[in-house]
Design an enzyme around this catalytic site. Structure first.
Site, short mmCIF file in Angstrom:
data_model
loop_
_atom_site.label_atom_id
_atom_site.label_comp_id
_atom_site.label_asym_id
_atom_site.label_seq_id
_atom_site.Cartn_x
_atom_site.Cartn_y
_atom_site.Cartn_z
N MET A 27 17.26 -40.09 79.80
CA MET A 27 16.48 -40.42 80.74
C MET A 27 15.64 -41.61 80.10
SD MET A 27 15.14 -36.88 82.39
CE MET A 27 14.90 -36.48 80.78
N HIS A 31 16.97 -42.27 71.06
CA HIS A 31 17.04 -42.12 69.52
C HIS A 31 18.57 -42.35 69.12
CE1 HIS A 31 17.90 -38.18 70.93
NE2 HIS A 31 17.00 -37.88 71.34
N GLY A 33 20.26 -39.88 68.39
CA GLY A 33 21.03 -39.32 68.74
C GLY A 33 21.76 -40.47 70.43
N HIS A 34 20.90 -40.81 71.32
CA HIS A 34 21.60 -41.52 72.39
C HIS A 34 22.29 -42.64 71.59
CE1 HIS A 34 17.53 -40.36 73.95
NE2 HIS A 34 17.91 -39.73 74.51
N GLN A 58 15.03 -32.28 87.83
CA GLN A 58 15.10 -31.49 86.55
C GLN A 58 14.37 -31.15 85.71
OE1 GLN A 58 18.31 -34.71 85.02
NE2 GLN A 58 17.20 -33.37 82.67
N GLY A 152 25.32 -35.85 74.77
CA GLY A 152 25.05 -34.91 73.01
C GLY A 152 25.50 -33.22 72.75
N ASP A 155 22.16 -30.92 73.88
CA ASP A 155 22.20 -29.70 75.46
C ASP A 155 23.46 -29.20 76.03
OD1 ASP A 155 19.36 -30.50 75.82
OD2 ASP A 155 20.69 -32.88 75.93
N SER A 191 13.65 -36.44 72.35
CA SER A 191 12.33 -36.84 72.69
C SER A 191 11.28 -36.11 72.86
CB SER A 191 12.50 -38.04 73.68
OG SER A 191 13.54 -38.79 74.12
O1 PAF Z 1 20.65 -35.31 78.76
C1 PAF Z 1 19.54 -35.92 79.68
O2 PAF Z 1 19.40 -36.91 79.71
C2 PAF Z 1 19.27 -35.80 81.38
O3 PAF Z 1 19.85 -34.92 81.31
C3 PAF Z 1 20.80 -36.71 82.20
C4 PAF Z 1 22.36 -36.06 81.55
C5 PAF Z 1 20.14 -38.23 81.88
C6 PAF Z 1 20.60 -36.52 83.74
O4 PAF Z 1 19.28 -36.78 83.71
#
Ligand code: PAF
Length: 277
Positions: A27, A31, A33-34, A58, A152, A155, A191
């Site tokens: 999204m 950072h 992590g991504h 979501q 990751g 979550d 984030s």
């Molecule tokens: O983990 C996230 O950033 C979101 O839940 C995802 C997997 C991109 C879905 O919108």
């Protein structure tokens, strides 16, 4: 690096590429992590697609959809710099320019994992969160047709829900779960950390410290309820639970690996974290 901002161009590009693709859905507001997911995908695959889409479905009413950090320019710059370290690899960023690019034509479909996975932990306070995630992720999987997708472990419930969706729907995608990246003092990168004031940043460590303490104390005759009573009395604790690491089911004597998961609200900021035991 190639940037695509609409579904049609993404579909055209995908139809023209014979590469095995690694996919990192995000999204944005990237950072470390991504970036660990993107780096791993770029090592594993010739082409990586990163999506940047703040998925409205979501977020529940009253949650932070409106204020979620939108930093596309900066995200693209970071990804471009990262891609320069992988000279023989391709990076494609899919950043839909509007929500309608994803949810078009009066979109009416939901993809729901209908099991305990979407009813426990975060789902208790965010009841429609996981169906928002599984719906958008399946749509993105269809557009990107990845061979592998990277998520990751922060979550953890999301990771397990997506693994289950992929397995139930026989999607030919390998789900790769990646370790949590932390600040030096242990706070898991998120984030949402930037919402915290200095004082709240210090309070937020209670989540990580409690999970570490739980792991340190855990044994076969561990009294989890007394632990919770002792450590999670402060206001702000939404949950602290232990489950089997493989499927998030109640712990039994035969489980070789368990996971402790917690959610703590600090001010208005809701933080989650977990630890494998
Ligand atoms: O983990 C996230 O950033 C979101 O839940 C995802 C997997 C991109 C879905 O919108």
């Amino acid at each position: 690096m190639k940037v695509i901002d609409n579904k049609e161009s993404l579909q055209k590009w995908r139809a023209s590429s014979a590469d095995e693709v690694g996919f990192v859905p995000t999204m944005g507001n990237l950072h470390r992590g991504h970036l660990s997911l993107v780096e791993r995908s770029m090592s594993d695959n010739d082409t990586t697609v990163v999506s940047i889409f703040i998925n409205p479905t979501q977020f529940g009413p009253g949650e932070d959809y409106g204020s979620y950090p939108r930093t596309l320019e900066r995200d693209l710059q970071i990804l471009d710099e990262l891609a320069a370290n992988f000279k023989d690899k391709h990076l494609v960023v899919f950043a839909p320019r509007t929500n309608e690019e994803i949810y078009e034509n009066d979109f009416q479909t939901k993809v729901v994992v209908n099991s305990h996975l979407t009813k426990i932990l975060c789902a208790k306070t965010r009841p429609s969160h996981f169906e928002g995630v599984t719906t958008v992720v399946s749509l993105l999987f269809n557009l990107v047709s990845p061979k592998r997708a990277y998520f990751g472990k922060k979550d953890y419930q999301q990771l397990k829900t997506i693994e289950r969706m992929v397995s139930d729907l026989e999607l030919p995608i390998e789900i790769v779960g990646m370790e949590i990246i932390r600040e030096e003092d242990g706070l898991a990168l998120s984030s949402r950390n930037q919402y915290l004031s200095e004082g709240q940043r210090a309070q937020a460590l209670e989540l990580r410290n409690t999970l570490v303490e739980l792991k340190r104390n855990y044994s076969s005759d561990f009294d989890f309820e007394s632990f919770k009573f002792r450590y999670c009395g402060q206001p702000g604790w939404e949950y602290l639970e232990i489950y089997s690491a493989s499927e998030l089911l109640p712990v039994t004597a035969s489980d070789s690996k368990i996971v402790a998961l917690g959610a703590l609200k600090v001010g208005k900021t809701r933080l989650i974290d977990n630890i494998e035991i």
